[in-house]
Structures are given as structure tokens and as C-alpha cells.
Design an enzyme around this catalytic site. Structure first.
Site, short mmCIF file in Angstrom:
data_model
loop_
_atom_site.label_atom_id
_atom_site.label_comp_id
_atom_site.label_asym_id
_atom_site.label_seq_id
_atom_site.Cartn_x
_atom_site.Cartn_y
_atom_site.Cartn_z
N VAL A 35 32.17 59.71 55.86
CA VAL A 35 31.18 60.41 55.04
C VAL A 35 30.79 61.72 55.73
O VAL A 35 30.59 61.77 56.94
CB VAL A 35 29.93 59.53 54.84
N GLY A 38 33.62 66.61 55.36
CA GLY A 38 33.96 67.90 54.77
C GLY A 38 35.13 67.86 53.81
O GLY A 38 35.79 68.88 53.59
N ASN A 167 38.29 68.65 61.52
CA ASN A 167 37.47 69.64 60.83
C ASN A 167 36.23 70.03 61.65
O ASN A 167 35.89 69.39 62.64
CB ASN A 167 37.05 69.07 59.47
N LYS A 168 35.60 71.11 61.21
CA LYS A 168 34.36 71.62 61.81
C LYS A 168 34.58 72.06 63.27
O LYS A 168 33.71 71.89 64.13
CB LYS A 168 33.24 70.59 61.72
N GLY A 473 26.70 14.98 30.46
CA GLY A 473 25.73 14.23 29.67
C GLY A 473 25.72 14.58 28.21
O GLY A 473 24.89 14.06 27.44
N SER A 474 26.63 15.44 27.77
CA SER A 474 26.65 15.84 26.36
C SER A 474 27.21 14.74 25.47
O SER A 474 26.95 14.71 24.26
CB SER A 474 27.49 17.10 26.18
N LYS A 476 30.73 13.76 25.83
CA LYS A 476 32.17 14.00 25.69
C LYS A 476 32.98 12.72 25.84
O LYS A 476 33.82 12.38 25.00
CB LYS A 476 32.65 15.02 26.75
N SER A 477 32.76 12.03 26.97
CA SER A 477 33.56 10.83 27.26
C SER A 477 33.33 9.74 26.23
O SER A 477 34.26 9.05 25.80
CB SER A 477 33.23 10.31 28.66
N SER A 544 34.98 21.53 31.90
CA SER A 544 35.80 22.77 31.80
C SER A 544 34.92 23.96 31.45
O SER A 544 34.96 24.46 30.33
CB SER A 544 36.93 22.60 30.79
#
Length: 637
Positions: A35, A38, A167-168, A473-474, A476-477, A544
Site C-alpha cells: 500500500v 506509488g 520507487n521513491k 421433526g417435520s 419426513k420419516s 438436505s
């Protein structure tokens, strides 16, 4: 007497200007370093001294220079390049700024790249097409961490020519001893990372010393000034012309039934009518009949030209194929060792499928867990399970089919690739193919005589994959089990893969991190595909949580065989049920990476079947699902 026509004069001047520059070679280079070394000032000086600034730009530059202050000098050359408002306010470069300029000998495209570590991906972007890198070093500070980082990246990306611009020098009284110490320190570092050669030049971008003209303040320096070196260095295009012929096919040019050509940009080599060529990856051979370009047919075409080739034979060739010299073709493989630069705020997920784009080829690719990540500050190799933003690592990549490639060290066109997220289409990474894995050349598909269609016909059913997804807990199984009982009663051949059961065996080595969840679903997808190949109706009950993995599994199956069933249960309801007590433990911090609490769930956007368990009982849901897959279609249940 003819009237004065300024527009005609301007058109004439532009035409002459374009003709003058048309046949010049082009050098792409970048400036990089710490940084405030130049970089922008140096590029601004090159533009100014080569007279590439219009009068209105110069006026605006002088005005801006007075506003921001320039240490007593009338013009702040850095303002020519620092185009972003944020850059001007902070006095740093953030984005990659590209500038074009030309001299009597050559055309140039220069990239000003940021120095901050958090902008490593920007620096890599600028370096990806460069022939040369100018590494700036502040004479007062010497070789710094950023200097080493950018040198390593330039070397990693195959940049053949490096200029070390100290540089410089005006701020150290043009002291030769300072310059020599910095060059010696850089040489020691360069050798440690494999850089064999570089060109050191002492400069002052602010004062213009040794930038475009030789400096009287440094009579002790006998090397070239920067611009002279940029004008004379060998560019990659010259090297590419003597390599074997390679042309990735961009599109098939078929304007009518009497013409069929293959259009593309020649990546390397030279081609003439009558030359024998090989089409890859098929391996078919033919000879070039014509080379068609904008101005008509050509007797020869070289690297860097865009042409259309017609062939003497009717061969199968399409976008993504590569036309190559017949006796020295590139390789084709589907497993690689690669170096990857990660460019996305979201971490790499090993096992997830991304689009890999290499030249004109686009394939689905899975990145395995990295072997290691490279600390660009120390060059040390550290163990890594993933890659974060700006990380660089080495990993194995597996593509869904063979691709034509060459190691990046030999060909940037056939060895450099980008990675694209399949859902967002965002570019998430870039990389370099190092080599093909030997096992990729030794593992082949074994032909079998009993097809998946024959298996399905034997069982008298259409294979299906019923993919149940939803929160823990939805239900699915429960629903999946009821569906299989109904299918069994109907005489259908089915098998249920349940998430908990699979983790007792096949996936017992996996945890619940995002990476492990991705691998969990990848394995299940492959197993489910094999089962549908056997003619079965397969049911899977897994959280999933990620859309990308569900889409990956869908892509494994023929159209119409994948049914995404979203068991839609609000988290409050799932928590209320909490049969296994998992939510309670997750809320207490006893379970990490729990979906819906400390790990995300991405609900399906367009599932084939949606079950609202707050309004539908498991028995009703199972009945509706069986009716749907047996032919009574009702997409929203």
C-alpha cells in the site's frame, strides 16, 4: 475552393491513428506491491509522459490535484488511475483499474491492482492475463509482506517477466547502497519461491526518474529505464505462436446448408489449409480445408486471431471441443490437482457441485477438501478443510466428464478456469490445473448389457426418486414410511433410505458441519441413482438443507424421475413436537450446527409436491403423494 471540414479531418486522423497502431504488439502488464508504494502514480506518469491524456482530462486532473494537495507539485498523477470515489478519499487503490496507452513501438494495457491483503482476489484478476508484473518497493521501507505476497501470486499465476521497481529513490537521496540492499534482499526471497530472474530498476514515479527517460540523479545505474524495458520485453503472444496449434471452438458457424465451420480464438500455434488436425475429446481426425476470417480466406492464421475453420471431413465437433494439431494433441481427463483462489464471501463447500468453465468448456465439478492452504504472507502450507475469501489452496477436482486441458504452466487458455455457483451464477473462484491425476486415465466405465430400462421393465414400474426434505421433526420419516407401505401393498418395488439409519453405516464418518452435510447428500444421491438404475422406487428422508445439493441429485437422474417433496413444517411446530429433544439441546448450545437454529435451511423454491403438516395428517399426506406419483398430478398439496 473546398470548404474546411473539421469532421473529415478528425475522421482522417482517427483512421491514420488506428492504422498506425493496428500491427503493433500488445503487452499486458500490472503494477503491484505494498500500500502507498506509488503504483497509481507510476501509471499516471507513464500515461502523462507518453502523451495519452486529453486536454479536458488534464484540466480536471490539475483541478483535482489542487483540491487534494500534491506535495508542492502541480499534478498528482495517481488521480489519473484512482477512479473510485472511495479510492480518492482513502488514498488507496481498491478495484483493479485498467488503462490503455501506446508508444511508437508497442501498445500496452496496464492494470493497477490493490495492495491490501483483503483485495487479493482483485490482484489475481489483474494478473490472470498479464505478460509482465511491475513489483513496486518503497525505497524507504524495503521488501515488505505485501511485496512477497504479490511476487508469489505473480509467480503462481505464471507471469514470466518481473520488474522490481524500487520507487521513491528521490526520498533516499538516490543512494545506490539503498537500492543494492533492497535488490539483494529481494533476490534472496525470489530464489526461495522459485523466481529465477527479474529486472531491478531504481525509479521515482513522482519525479519521473528512470520511468520514460534516464535520470541524471542516478548515473550509477546502467540498466534500462522502465519504458524501454516494457517496449522490448518478449510478450506471451510471440511464444504462443511457436507452440502446437490449439483452438477452443466457441460456436459452429452454419449460415446455410452449404457451409459448416468452427469458429474460435486461436490459443496457440499456427494453422494452414491442408494441415492435419484432431478434434478433442473425441479424437476424430481431419484436415483443414479453409481458414475464413473477416477479410476473406487466409493462407495462414496464428495465435491471437479469431477465425473460422472448415474441415475436409464431416466430423462431430461442437462448442467446447478443441481443434488441435493431429500429432501433438492436448490431454483429456476428469480428475485433477489444482490450485484454487477463492473469491466469494461464502466459504468453499467441499463436495458441492460448481460449474467449472475452462475456455469454451463448461462442466459440473466437485472440489474435494483442500490438501492445504497457502499462507501468502509466509508461503507456509497449512492444513485446511475449506477455503474462505481470498484464500489460496490446493485441492483435487472431479468433473462430470472429461475435459481437454493442458497444465497452466504450459497454457493459460487450457489450464486456467473459473468456478461458478450453480444457483446464483456468481463467480466464486478461479484456479489453475496443475496436472491430471493418474487414476483419471486408468478408471473407465464398464459396459453392462442389462440396462436400467430392462430392470424397470422386469419390475413393471417406472423408477422414481422421492426426495423428502424439511426441518428436523417435520415428519419426513413418518410420511416416507407410510408412502413405502402403500407402495409395497400395491406390489411396487421400493426402498427407503432414512437419514438417521444411513449415519449408522455408510455415513458414520460424517459430522454435521456444512461440508459434511454436503458430502452426506452427495453420497446418498449416488446410492439413490444406483437404486433407480436397478428399477426401484427410492424414498429418501433427509433434512438436505441446501438447494445446491438437492439440485445436484436431481441432475443425476433422467428428466421426470426426481420428485422433491417439501414437508413444510414451521420451526415453531417442529420445536413443539421435538420428539427426540434435539431442539431443546440445540437451544442450550449442546448441539452445534443444528438446522434451523445454528445452521441454515434453504426451503425448496418449486418442489413437485408440498405437504403442509399443519393442515394435513401423515396418513393424508402419504395418500396424496402416492396418487401424485401414480399419475394423479396435483403439484401443490
Amino acid at each position: 475552393m473546398t470548404a474546411y471540414r473539421p469532421d473529415a479531418l478528425i475522421a482522417s486522423d482517427i483512421s491514420a491513428y488506428l492504422e498506425l497502431h493496428q500491427h503493433k504488439s500488445l503487452l499486458r502488464f500490472l503494477t503491484c506491491g505494498s500500500v502507498d508504494d506509488g503504483k497509481s502514480t507510476l501509471i499516471g506518469r507513464l500515461l502523462y509522459d507518453s502523451k495519452q491524456i486529453f486536454e479536458d482530462q488534464l484540466s480536471a486532473l490539475e483541478s483535482d490535484s489542487k483540491r487534494v494537495g500534491t506535495q508542492g507539485q502541480a499534478i498528482d498523477f495517481a488521480l489519473l488511475v484512482d477512479g473510485l470515489a472511495a479510492e480518492r478519499e482513502q488514498g488507496i487503490t481498491i478495484d483493479v483499474a485498467y488503462r490503455f496507452f501506446a508508444t511508437e513501438k508497442r501498445k500496452f494495457i496496464v492494470a493497477d491492482t490493490p495492495g491490501h491483503e483483503q483485495y487479493t482476489r482483485n490482484m489475481v484478476t489483474g494478473a490472470s492475463t498479464a505478460d509482465l508484473a511491475v513489483i513496486l518497493i518503497d525505497a524507504r521501507k524495503g521488501v515488505l509482506t505485501q511485496t512477497k505476497r504479490h511476487s508469489f501470486l505473480a509467480h503462481l499465476l505464471g507471469i514470466r517477466h518481473l520488474v522490481v521497481a524500487v520507487n521513491k529513490m528521490d526520498l533516499v537521496d538516490y543512494d545506490q547502497a539503498v537500492f543494492d540492499r533492497i535488490v539483494d534482499a529481494y533476490a534472496e526471497f525470489a530464489q526461495s519461491i522459485g523466481i529465477q530472474d527479474f529486472t531491478p530498476i531504481p525509479i521515482s514515479g513522482f519525479q519521473g526518474d528512470n520511468v520514460t527517460t534516464r535520470s541524471d540523479a542516478m548515473p550509477w545505474f546502467g540498466g534500462p529505464v522502465l519504458l524501454d524495458h516494457l517496449e522490448s520485453v518478449e510478450v506471451n503472444g510471440d511464444i504462443d505462436r511457436i507452440k502446437p496449434f490449439r483452438m477452443p471452438v466457441q460456436w459452429v458457424n452454419r449460415p446455410n446448408l452449404d457451409f459448416r465451420g468452427f469458429a474460435g480464438l486461436i490459443a496457440s500455434g499456427t494453422i494452414r489449409p491442408g494441415d492435419p488436425v484432431r478434434i478433442l475429446p473425441s479424437g476424430r481426425t481431419s484436415t483443414v480445408a479453409r481458414i475464413v476470417a473477416m477479410g476473406g480466406d487466409k493462407d495462414i492464421a496464428v495465435a491471437g486471431e479469431s477465425v473460422t475453420l472448415t474441415l475436409a471431413d464431416e466430423v462431430d465437433c461442437s462448442r467446447g471441443d478443441v481443434i488441435a494439431t493431429a500429432d501433438a494433441p492436448p490431454q483429456a481427463a476428469d480428475q485433477f490437482k489444482a490450485t484454487i483462489v477463492w473469491m466469494d464471501p461464502a466459504e468453499l463447500l467441499p463436495g458441492r457441485a460448481y460449474w467449472l468453465k475452462l475456455g469454451t468448456q463448461t462442466v459440473s465439478a466437485v472440489i474435494r477438501a483442500p490438501e492445504y492452504a497457502i499462507d501468502v504472507n509466509t508461503m507456509a502450507r497449512a492444513p485446511a478443510k475449506t477455503l474462505a475469501l481470498n484464500d489460496i489452496g490446493v485441492a483435487e477436482i472431479v468433473t462430470d466428464r472429461g475435459i481437454v486441458f493442458e497444465p497452466y504452466a504450459e497454457s493459460h487458455d487450457l489450464g486456467g478456469f473459473i468456478l461458478i455457483d450453480k444457483l446464483t451464477n456468481a463467480t466464486v473462484g478461479a484456479g489453475m490445473l496443475d496436472f491430471a491425476l493418474r487414476r483419471a486415465q486408468n478408471v473407465h466405465w464398464q459396459a453392462v448389457e442389462i440396462t436400467r430400462e430392462a430392470h424397470a421393465q422386469q419390475k413393471g414400474q417406472q423408477p422414481r426418486l422421492l426426495w423428502f426434505t424439511g426441518l428436523s421433526g417435520s415428519g419426513k420419516s413418518t410420511i416416507a414410511n407410510l408412502v413405502e407401505k402403500k407402495l409395497h401393498a400395491l406390489g411396487k418395488h421400493s426402498f427407503l433410505l432414512d437419514g438417521d439409519n444411513i449415519r449408522h453405516g455408510l455415513n458414520r464418518d460424517l459430522g454435521f458441519s456444512d461440508q459434511d452435510r454436503v458430502e452426506n447428500i452427495r453420497r446418498i444421491g449416488e446410492v439413490a441413482k444406483l437404486m433407480t438404475d436397478a428399477g426401484l422406487i427410492v424414498l429418501t428422508a433427509f433434512i438436505s438443507p441446501f438447494r445446491a445439493e438437492r439440485a445436484m441429485v436431481r441432475s443425476l437422474l433422467p428428466e421426470g424421475e426426481f420428485f422433491e417433496i417439501f414437508v413444510d413444517t414451521p420451526i415453531e411446530e417442529a420445536e413443539r413436537r421435538d420428539v427426540k429433544g434435539l431442539y431443546k439441546k440445540a437451544r442450550a448450545g449442546e448441539i452445534a450446527n443444528f438446522t434451523g437454529i445454528s445452521s441454515p435451511y434453504e426451503p425448496p423454491l418449486a418442489p413437485e409436491i408440498r405437504i403442509d403438516t399443519t393442515r394435513t395428517s401423515p396418513e393424508e399426506a402419504a395418500e396424496q403423494i402416492v396418487e401424485a406419483i401414480m399419475g394423479v398430478w396435483s403439484p401443490m398439496l
